[in-house]
Write an enzyme that holds these catalytic residues in place. Structure first.
Site, PDB file in Angstrom:
ATOM      1  N   ASP A   1       4.288  -0.814 -10.647  1.00 57.92           N
ATOM      2  CA  ASP A   1       5.140  -1.998 -10.765  1.00 57.92           C
ATOM      3  C   ASP A   1       4.317  -3.181 -11.258  1.00 57.92           C
ATOM      4  O   ASP A   1       3.294  -3.526 -10.664  1.00 57.92           O
ATOM      5  CB  ASP A   1       5.764  -2.332  -9.400  1.00 57.92           C
ATOM      6  CG  ASP A   1       6.612  -3.591  -9.440  1.00 57.92           C
ATOM      7  OD1 ASP A   1       7.828  -3.466  -9.625  1.00 57.92           O
ATOM      8  OD2 ASP A   1       6.047  -4.700  -9.286  1.00 57.92           O
TER       9      ASP A   1
ATOM     10  N   TYR B   1       2.817 -11.558 -14.183  1.00 54.28           N
ATOM     11  CA  TYR B   1       1.552 -11.139 -13.575  1.00 54.28           C
ATOM     12  C   TYR B   1       0.399 -11.180 -14.579  1.00 54.28           C
ATOM     13  O   TYR B   1      -0.764 -11.161 -14.181  1.00 54.28           O
ATOM     14  CB  TYR B   1       1.637  -9.716 -13.018  1.00 54.28           C
ATOM     15  CG  TYR B   1       2.640  -9.494 -11.922  1.00 54.28           C
ATOM     16  CD1 TYR B   1       3.316 -10.546 -11.312  1.00 54.28           C
ATOM     17  CD2 TYR B   1       2.929  -8.196 -11.486  1.00 54.28           C
ATOM     18  CE1 TYR B   1       4.246 -10.316 -10.311  1.00 54.28           C
ATOM     19  CE2 TYR B   1       3.853  -7.957 -10.482  1.00 54.28           C
ATOM     20  CZ  TYR B   1       4.520  -9.021  -9.909  1.00 54.28           C
ATOM     21  OH  TYR B   1       5.442  -8.767  -8.917  1.00 54.28           O
TER      22      TYR B   1
ATOM     23  N   GLN C   1      -0.308 -16.263  14.237  1.00 48.86           N
ATOM     24  CA  GLN C   1      -0.835 -16.046  15.584  1.00 48.86           C
ATOM     25  C   GLN C   1      -0.405 -14.690  16.126  1.00 48.86           C
ATOM     26  O   GLN C   1      -1.182 -13.983  16.764  1.00 48.86           O
ATOM     27  CB  GLN C   1      -0.372 -17.174  16.499  1.00 48.86           C
ATOM     28  CG  GLN C   1      -1.072 -18.505  16.239  1.00 48.86           C
ATOM     29  CD  GLN C   1      -0.501 -19.645  17.076  1.00 48.86           C
ATOM     30  OE1 GLN C   1       0.433 -19.452  17.850  1.00 48.86           O
ATOM     31  NE2 GLN C   1      -1.064 -20.837  16.911  1.00 48.86           N
TER      32      GLN C   1
ATOM     33  N   ASN D   1      -2.311   3.828   1.868  1.00 46.93           N
ATOM     34  CA  ASN D   1      -0.944   3.351   1.669  1.00 46.93           C
ATOM     35  C   ASN D   1      -0.022   4.426   1.112  1.00 46.93           C
ATOM     36  O   ASN D   1       1.202   4.308   1.209  1.00 46.93           O
ATOM     37  CB  ASN D   1      -0.945   2.154   0.714  1.00 46.93           C
ATOM     38  CG  ASN D   1      -1.598   0.929   1.318  1.00 46.93           C
ATOM     39  OD1 ASN D   1      -1.749   0.820   2.528  1.00 46.93           O
ATOM     40  ND2 ASN D   1      -2.007  -0.003   0.470  1.00 46.93           N
TER      41      ASN D   1
ATOM     42  N   LYS E   1       0.226  -2.957  -2.395  1.00 48.42           N
ATOM     43  CA  LYS E   1      -0.797  -3.387  -3.344  1.00 48.42           C
ATOM     44  C   LYS E   1      -2.148  -3.420  -2.649  1.00 48.42           C
ATOM     45  O   LYS E   1      -2.267  -3.941  -1.541  1.00 48.42           O
ATOM     46  CB  LYS E   1      -0.467  -4.779  -3.876  1.00 48.42           C
ATOM     47  CG  LYS E   1      -1.590  -5.402  -4.706  1.00 48.42           C
ATOM     48  CD  LYS E   1      -1.757  -6.866  -4.383  1.00 48.42           C
ATOM     49  CE  LYS E   1      -3.056  -7.400  -4.941  1.00 48.42           C
ATOM     50  NZ  LYS E   1      -3.274  -8.818  -4.618  1.00 48.42           N
ATOM     51  N   SER E   2      -3.148  -2.841  -3.292  1.00 47.97           N
ATOM     52  CA  SER E   2      -4.510  -2.966  -2.799  1.00 47.97           C
ATOM     53  C   SER E   2      -5.459  -2.845  -3.974  1.00 47.97           C
ATOM     54  O   SER E   2      -5.196  -2.110  -4.926  1.00 47.97           O
ATOM     55  CB  SER E   2      -4.833  -1.888  -1.757  1.00 47.97           C
ATOM     56  OG  SER E   2      -6.162  -2.056  -1.292  1.00 47.97           O
TER      57      SER E   2
ATOM     58  N   LYS F   1      -5.267   4.662  -1.068  1.00 47.54           N
ATOM     59  CA  LYS F   1      -4.982   6.043  -0.656  1.00 47.54           C
ATOM     60  C   LYS F   1      -4.258   6.066   0.693  1.00 47.54           C
ATOM     61  O   LYS F   1      -3.305   6.828   0.879  1.00 47.54           O
ATOM     62  CB  LYS F   1      -6.286   6.841  -0.581  1.00 47.54           C
ATOM     63  CG  LYS F   1      -6.942   7.051  -1.942  1.00 47.54           C
ATOM     64  CD  LYS F   1      -8.304   7.715  -1.811  1.00 47.54           C
ATOM     65  CE  LYS F   1      -8.972   7.862  -3.169  1.00 47.54           C
ATOM     66  NZ  LYS F   1     -10.335   8.446  -3.063  1.00 47.54           N
TER      67      LYS F   1
END
Length: 300
Positions: free
Chosen positions: A40, A45, A217, A265, A255-256, A263
């Site tokens: 995506d 972007y 928090q 995710n 997203k990472s 992996k």
């Protein structure tokens, strides 16, 4: 809320928001090599070209067909702020053609209008997407961040409804009324920002949102509900939040820029009990928090 799986959109995709070109190319390539089959991106972007490069490399190395990968990108409608010019029919078509060229593809699987900020030109932009689909340059068309009132405008014009709506969805923003409407209309639901409840979500300088201090928090507390449940299932908090969405039949876009997290995710081979799903559903806090300029669902 009635659950069902989406008709068109793969369950798990790689989100590329806020990725640099270098990151987007690397993670697109690595995610496909790991098993992802949905990527995506979006014109705004500014990493479509890099996504295309990573995609081509992975498809070549794995000897995949183009049809094996589902690619989503988005039209930026304009109108978010005063100097953000709203696109008309012609400029919407041109924007699509530029995205297609940057991605290096013959067609796009899913093309979305990124938000409802075009206001009185929403229908004009939607007509542009319909015509692009009729030309078979895109398989499916849809919207993102559109509420019921925006979608009803399409119905009032007797135009085809979207194939998909990509919206912010997580345990703190569950949007049951909108979700039920989309289910009733057979519109695929794509959840973004699934990881808002994490303490690490947009915690760096410049990563703005409407996430409150109270939410943060809760995110950082050792006895937060998501930490406790993640421990129960022996998974990460991110995996728990992503699986919650999958259990409800949504497509997800984690997203990472870290290979191991990417992996994790994807590797979501566990189930959340109905009792725990019911409990998570009680944690809803209402509106969206992702957009610092305000919830796009509230745009008139």
């Amino acid at each position: 809320m009635t659950n069902r799986n989406n008709r068109y959109v793969p369950s798990i995709g790689l989100g590329t928001y806020n990725m640099t070109s270098e990151e987007a190319e690397k993670m697109t390539y690595e995610s496909i090599m790991h098993g992802y089959r949905h990527i995506d991106t979006a014109a705004v972007y500014k990493n479509e070209e890099a996504v295309g490069v990573g995609l081509k490399r992975a498809v070549t190395e794995l000897n995949l067909n183009r049809e094996d990968i589902f690619v989503t990108t988005k039209l930026w409608p304009g109108g978010l702020i005063k100097v953000d010019k709203i696109r008309n029919y012609e400029s919407s078509i041109k924007s699509f053609e530029k995205s297609l060229l940057r991605l290096g593809l013959d067609y796009i699987d899913l093309y979305l209008i990124h938000s409802p900020h075009a206001k009185n030109k929403r229908i004009e932009q939607w007509q542009a997407l319909i015509d692009i689909k009729d030309q078979e340059k895109v398989k499916y068309i849809g919207v993102s961040n559109w509420g019921i009132n925006h979608l009803e405008e399409i119905t009032q014009e007797n135009l085809p409804l979207p194939d998909a709506n990509q919206i912010e969805l997580h345990p703190w923003s569950q949007k049951p009324e909108l979700v039920n409407y989309l289910r009733e209309k057979d519109i695929d639901i794509i959840a973004y920002s699934s990881l808002v409840p994490l303490s690490t979500w947009r915690h760096k300088d410049g990563e703005n949102s409407k996430k409150t201090e109270e939410m943060q928090q809760i995110s950082t507390a050792e006895d937060s509900p998501f930490k406790l449940l993640a421990n129960k299932y022996n998974v990460t908090e991110a995996q728990l939040l992503l699986k919650w969405a999958l259990e409800l039949g949504y497509s997800i876009l984690p997203k990472s820029i870290e290979s191991e997290r990417m992996k994790e995710n994807f590797d979501l081979d566990f189930s959340i009990s109905q009792n725990d799903m019911d409990y998570i559903n009680t944690l809803d806090q209402g509106g969206s928090v992702t957009w610092e300029y305000g919830d796009p669902l509230q745009v008139l």
